[in-house]
Design a protein around this motif. Structure first.
Motif, PDB file in Angstrom:
ATOM      1  N   GLU A 126       0.847   7.998  -7.814  1.00 46.75           N
ATOM      2  CA  GLU A 126       1.546   8.927  -6.488  1.00 46.75           C
ATOM      3  C   GLU A 126       1.236   9.225  -5.315  1.00 46.75           C
ATOM      4  OE1 GLU A 126      -0.848  10.157  -8.542  1.00 46.75           O
ATOM      5  OE2 GLU A 126      -0.272  11.426 -10.228  1.00 46.75           O
ATOM      6  N   ASP A 127       0.228   8.477  -4.557  1.00 49.10           N
ATOM      7  CA  ASP A 127       0.866   8.209  -3.118  1.00 49.10           C
ATOM      8  C   ASP A 127       1.704   7.322  -2.798  1.00 49.10           C
ATOM      9  OD1 ASP A 127      -0.946  10.205  -1.558  1.00 49.10           O
ATOM     10  OD2 ASP A 127      -2.139   9.613  -3.300  1.00 49.10           O
ATOM     11  N   ILE A 128       1.442   6.231  -3.864  1.00 48.74           N
ATOM     12  CA  ILE A 128       2.315   4.858  -3.111  1.00 48.74           C
ATOM     13  C   ILE A 128       3.653   5.613  -3.925  1.00 48.74           C
ATOM     14  CG2 ILE A 128       2.929   2.691  -4.097  1.00 48.74           C
ATOM     15  CD1 ILE A 128      -0.562   2.663  -4.790  1.00 48.74           C
ATOM     16  N   ALA A 129       4.226   6.239  -4.688  1.00 44.08           N
ATOM     17  CA  ALA A 129       5.458   6.642  -4.778  1.00 44.08           C
ATOM     18  C   ALA A 129       6.365   7.317  -4.078  1.00 44.08           C
ATOM     19  CB  ALA A 129       5.223   7.330  -6.313  1.00 44.08           C
ATOM     20  N   ARG A 130       5.213   8.278  -3.732  1.00 43.64           N
ATOM     21  CA  ARG A 130       6.120   9.079  -2.544  1.00 43.64           C
ATOM     22  C   ARG A 130       6.127   8.636  -0.954  1.00 43.64           C
ATOM     23  NH1 ARG A 130       1.549  13.015  -3.025  1.00 43.64           N
ATOM     24  NH2 ARG A 130       1.921  15.139  -4.950  1.00 43.64           N
ATOM     25  N   MET A 131       5.422   7.447  -0.552  1.00 45.85           N
ATOM     26  CA  MET A 131       5.905   6.510  -0.002  1.00 45.85           C
ATOM     27  C   MET A 131       6.574   5.419  -0.178  1.00 45.85           C
ATOM     28  SD  MET A 131       1.774   5.197   1.597  1.00 45.85           S
ATOM     29  CE  MET A 131       2.608   3.976   2.637  1.00 45.85           C
ATOM     30  N   ASP A 132       6.610   4.867  -0.984  1.00 44.28           N
ATOM     31  CA  ASP A 132       8.311   3.872  -1.654  1.00 44.28           C
ATOM     32  C   ASP A 132       9.346   4.740  -1.266  1.00 44.28           C
ATOM     33  OD1 ASP A 132       8.865   1.196  -3.269  1.00 44.28           O
ATOM     34  OD2 ASP A 132       9.383   3.174  -4.111  1.00 44.28           O
ATOM     35  N   SER A 133       9.599   6.332  -2.579  1.00 48.54           N
ATOM     36  CA  SER A 133      10.629   6.868  -1.880  1.00 48.54           C
ATOM     37  C   SER A 133      10.996   7.167  -0.902  1.00 48.54           C
ATOM     38  CB  SER A 133      10.154   7.688  -2.706  1.00 48.54           C
ATOM     39  OG  SER A 133      11.794   8.881  -2.735  1.00 48.54           O
ATOM     40  N   ALA A 134      10.148   7.504  -0.126  1.00 49.59           N
ATOM     41  CA  ALA A 134      10.618   8.068   2.008  1.00 49.59           C
ATOM     42  C   ALA A 134      10.820   6.535   1.807  1.00 49.59           C
ATOM     43  CB  ALA A 134       9.282   8.797   1.882  1.00 49.59           C
ATOM     44  N   GLY A 135      10.266   5.355   1.941  1.00 49.41           N
ATOM     45  CA  GLY A 135      11.484   4.056   2.956  1.00 49.41           C
ATOM     46  C   GLY A 135       9.872   3.646   3.862  1.00 49.41           C
ATOM     47  N   THR A 136       8.828   4.466   3.927  1.00 50.93           N
ATOM     48  CA  THR A 136       7.746   4.227   4.688  1.00 50.93           C
ATOM     49  C   THR A 136       6.436   3.098   4.213  1.00 50.93           C
ATOM     50  OG1 THR A 136       6.355   5.969   4.006  1.00 50.93           O
ATOM     51  CG2 THR A 136       8.014   6.512   5.085  1.00 50.93           C
ATOM     52  N   LEU A 137       6.866   2.709   2.698  1.00 56.31           N
ATOM     53  CA  LEU A 137       5.919   1.996   2.594  1.00 56.31           C
ATOM     54  C   LEU A 137       6.473   0.176   2.736  1.00 56.31           C
ATOM     55  CD1 LEU A 137       3.066   1.134   0.570  1.00 56.31           C
ATOM     56  CD2 LEU A 137       5.141   1.385  -1.164  1.00 56.31           C
ATOM     57  N   GLN A 138       5.690  -0.359   3.428  1.00 57.28           N
ATOM     58  CA  GLN A 138       6.312  -1.948   3.316  1.00 57.28           C
ATOM     59  C   GLN A 138       5.784  -2.751   2.903  1.00 57.28           C
ATOM     60  OE1 GLN A 138       4.390  -4.145   7.580  1.00 57.28           O
ATOM     61  NE2 GLN A 138       6.469  -3.653   8.406  1.00 57.28           N
ATOM     62  N   VAL A 144      -7.022  -1.632  -4.092  1.00 58.49           N
ATOM     63  CA  VAL A 144      -5.166  -1.760  -3.870  1.00 58.49           C
ATOM     64  C   VAL A 144      -4.762  -1.706  -2.686  1.00 58.49           C
ATOM     65  CG1 VAL A 144      -3.298   0.004  -3.918  1.00 58.49           C
ATOM     66  CG2 VAL A 144      -4.895  -0.597  -6.099  1.00 58.49           C
ATOM     67  N   GLU A 145      -4.726  -1.877  -1.436  1.00 66.98           N
ATOM     68  CA  GLU A 145      -3.785  -2.277  -0.198  1.00 66.98           C
ATOM     69  C   GLU A 145      -2.929  -1.834  -0.221  1.00 66.98           C
ATOM     70  OE1 GLU A 145      -6.047  -5.685   1.995  1.00 66.98           O
ATOM     71  OE2 GLU A 145      -5.644  -6.532  -0.548  1.00 66.98           O
ATOM     72  N   VAL A 146      -2.488  -0.519   0.898  1.00 66.94           N
ATOM     73  CA  VAL A 146      -1.305  -0.672   1.175  1.00 66.94           C
ATOM     74  C   VAL A 146      -1.120  -0.264   2.701  1.00 66.94           C
ATOM     75  CG1 VAL A 146       0.419   2.070   1.232  1.00 66.94           C
ATOM     76  CG2 VAL A 146      -1.095   1.338  -0.733  1.00 66.94           C
ATOM     77  N   THR A 147       0.423  -0.923   3.106  1.00 66.04           N
ATOM     78  CA  THR A 147       0.264  -0.611   4.575  1.00 66.04           C
ATOM     79  C   THR A 147       1.986  -0.168   4.746  1.00 66.04           C
ATOM     80  OG1 THR A 147      -0.842  -3.053   5.121  1.00 66.04           O
ATOM     81  CG2 THR A 147       1.079  -2.475   6.183  1.00 66.04           C
ATOM     82  N   ALA A 148       2.240   1.366   5.973  1.00 66.87           N
ATOM     83  CA  ALA A 148       3.000   1.208   5.835  1.00 66.87           C
ATOM     84  C   ALA A 148       3.905   0.740   6.624  1.00 66.87           C
ATOM     85  CB  ALA A 148       2.343   2.817   6.271  1.00 66.87           C
ATOM     86  N   VAL A 149       5.500   1.353   7.142  1.00 67.72           N
ATOM     87  CA  VAL A 149       6.014   1.163   7.602  1.00 67.72           C
ATOM     88  C   VAL A 149       5.099   0.885   9.715  1.00 67.72           C
ATOM     89  CG1 VAL A 149       8.160   0.775   9.158  1.00 67.72           C
ATOM     90  CG2 VAL A 149       8.335   0.728   6.461  1.00 67.72           C
ATOM     91  N   PRO A 150       5.280   0.755  10.454  1.00 67.58           N
ATOM     92  CA  PRO A 150       5.003   0.273  12.017  1.00 67.58           C
ATOM     93  C   PRO A 150       5.799   2.130  12.317  1.00 67.58           C
ATOM     94  CG  PRO A 150       4.385  -2.008  11.125  1.00 67.58           C
ATOM     95  CD  PRO A 150       5.581  -1.306   9.820  1.00 67.58           C
ATOM     96  N   GLU A 151       4.429   2.746  13.246  1.00 64.96           N
ATOM     97  CA  GLU A 151       5.520   3.883  14.048  1.00 64.96           C
ATOM     98  C   GLU A 151       4.917   3.583  14.829  1.00 64.96           C
ATOM     99  OE1 GLU A 151       5.955   7.577  12.324  1.00 64.96           O
ATOM    100  OE2 GLU A 151       6.654   6.799  10.475  1.00 64.96           O
ATOM    101  N   GLY A 152       5.593   3.483  16.301  1.00 66.52           N
ATOM    102  CA  GLY A 152       4.997   3.108  17.847  1.00 66.52           C
ATOM    103  C   GLY A 152       4.110   1.788  17.815  1.00 66.52           C
ATOM    104  N   GLY A 153       4.487   0.675  17.004  1.00 64.00           N
ATOM    105  CA  GLY A 153       3.508  -0.272  16.311  1.00 64.00           C
ATOM    106  C   GLY A 153       2.215  -0.192  16.757  1.00 64.00           C
ATOM    107  N   ARG A 154       2.309   1.049  15.721  1.00 61.02           N
ATOM    108  CA  ARG A 154       0.515   0.925  14.487  1.00 61.02           C
ATOM    109  C   ARG A 154       1.405   1.288  13.427  1.00 61.02           C
ATOM    110  NH1 ARG A 154      -2.864   4.898  17.454  1.00 61.02           N
ATOM    111  NH2 ARG A 154      -1.139   6.308  17.568  1.00 61.02           N
TER     112      ARG A 154
END
Length: 283
Positions: free
Chosen positions: A131-143, A230-240
């Motif tokens: 569910e968390d993976i799907a939410r991040m993907d839907s929001a465009g924050t899953l890198q 499972v390794e999840v990486t989000a789109v960086p914000e402010g370099g992190r």
């Protein structure tokens, strides 16, 4: 007066270890949950001998007449668990989501779901945090999303060029990385072993089968469990960037392709198939 739960008829296509478990659950627990077993089909007819005759579906060509005019139409060879409520809102559960790695099959199934208003459910199996993976993907924050599956060498049912590599790992008796790369080309090589990875691609459609990274490891030191990392990486914000890593150790019989806890996950998924409209939905 207390309202009685609506009965849903469930048909099982495939009678391996998982199919047998689902049939047992439906016969023992189904009635109390408003579920009834409608039929079971297996490639080997003799495998169904222990079941009552009225539950045995001899030929898939009989499915429309057995299931009724609202039977979902799916491509031949795609394992499906039809689950149909009496309100005639048919849904289907795709037992092996690796089938969706074939782009043509995925297009046909999505089109069929949209055209008929049916729901095609994809069970999460051993995937943790979907569910968390799907939410991040839907929001465009899953890198990035990487799924590593580690099993004993004897648990793999490999085909094609991967088969001799598995045989070599068995002979060597040492931990071996069998594959690391995009998920899509791996699925047809070990379709019985990477359904969890396929569920991850469904949870993250922006990445999909080409964007999810798969890592398959043969390790003789884990003969009685399957390990899913499972390794999840989000789109960086402010370099992190947010990173999340989860590891799931699933007890399994030596040589089996499905862990014991995954069977119960599938049973929960069957109960969740209540109809969500013409779409493909993880459950």
């Amino acid at each position: 007066m207390e309202e009685q739960p609506q009965t849903r008829r469930v048909g099982i296509l495939g009678y391996g270890k998982l199919g047998q478990f689902l049939v047992s659950q439906l016969l023992s627990l189904g009635p109390s949950l408003g579920l009834s077993l409608a039929f079971v089909w297996a490639r080997r007819w003799e495998a169904l001998e222990a079941l009552p005759p009225h539950l045995r579906l001899r030929d898939l060509s009989e499915l429309p007449s057995t299931w009724g005019p609202h039977c979902p139409r799916v491509p031949a060879g795609v394992p499906i668990v039809p689950v149909s409520p009496l309100t005639r809102v048919p849904v289907s559960q795709l037992g092996s989501p690796t089938a969706l790695a074939d782009a043509g099959t995925e297009r046909r199934l999505r089109a069929a779901a949209a055209r008929g208003g049916h729901t095609l459910y994809v069970p999460r199996g051993a995937l943790w945090g979907c569910e968390d993976i799907a939410r991040m993907d839907s929001a465009g924050t899953l890198q990035a999303l990487k799924v590593t599956m580690t099993k004993a060498p004897g648990s793999f049912r490999a085909q094609g060029w991967l088969s001799p590599r598995v045989a070599a790992a068995v002979a060597a008796g040492t931990r071996t990385v069998l594959y690391q790369g995009p998920l899509r080309p791996l699925c047809p090589l070990v379709p019985n072993n990477v359904n969890t990875m396929a569920a991850a691609a469904v949870a993250a459609p922006r990445l999909g089968f080409d964007g999810v990274t798969a890592c398959l490891v043969a390790d003789p030191s884990v003969p009685d469990c399957h390990i899913v990392t499972v390794e999840v990486t989000a789109v960086p914000e402010g370099g992190r960037a947010l990173t999340v890593t989860s590891t799931r150790r699933n007890p399994a019989e030596p040589g089996h392709v499905t862990g014991s806890a995954t069977r119960h996950s599938f049973w929960s998924s069957v109960q969740a198939c209540t109809g969500h409209g013409g779409c493909v939905k993880l459950c």
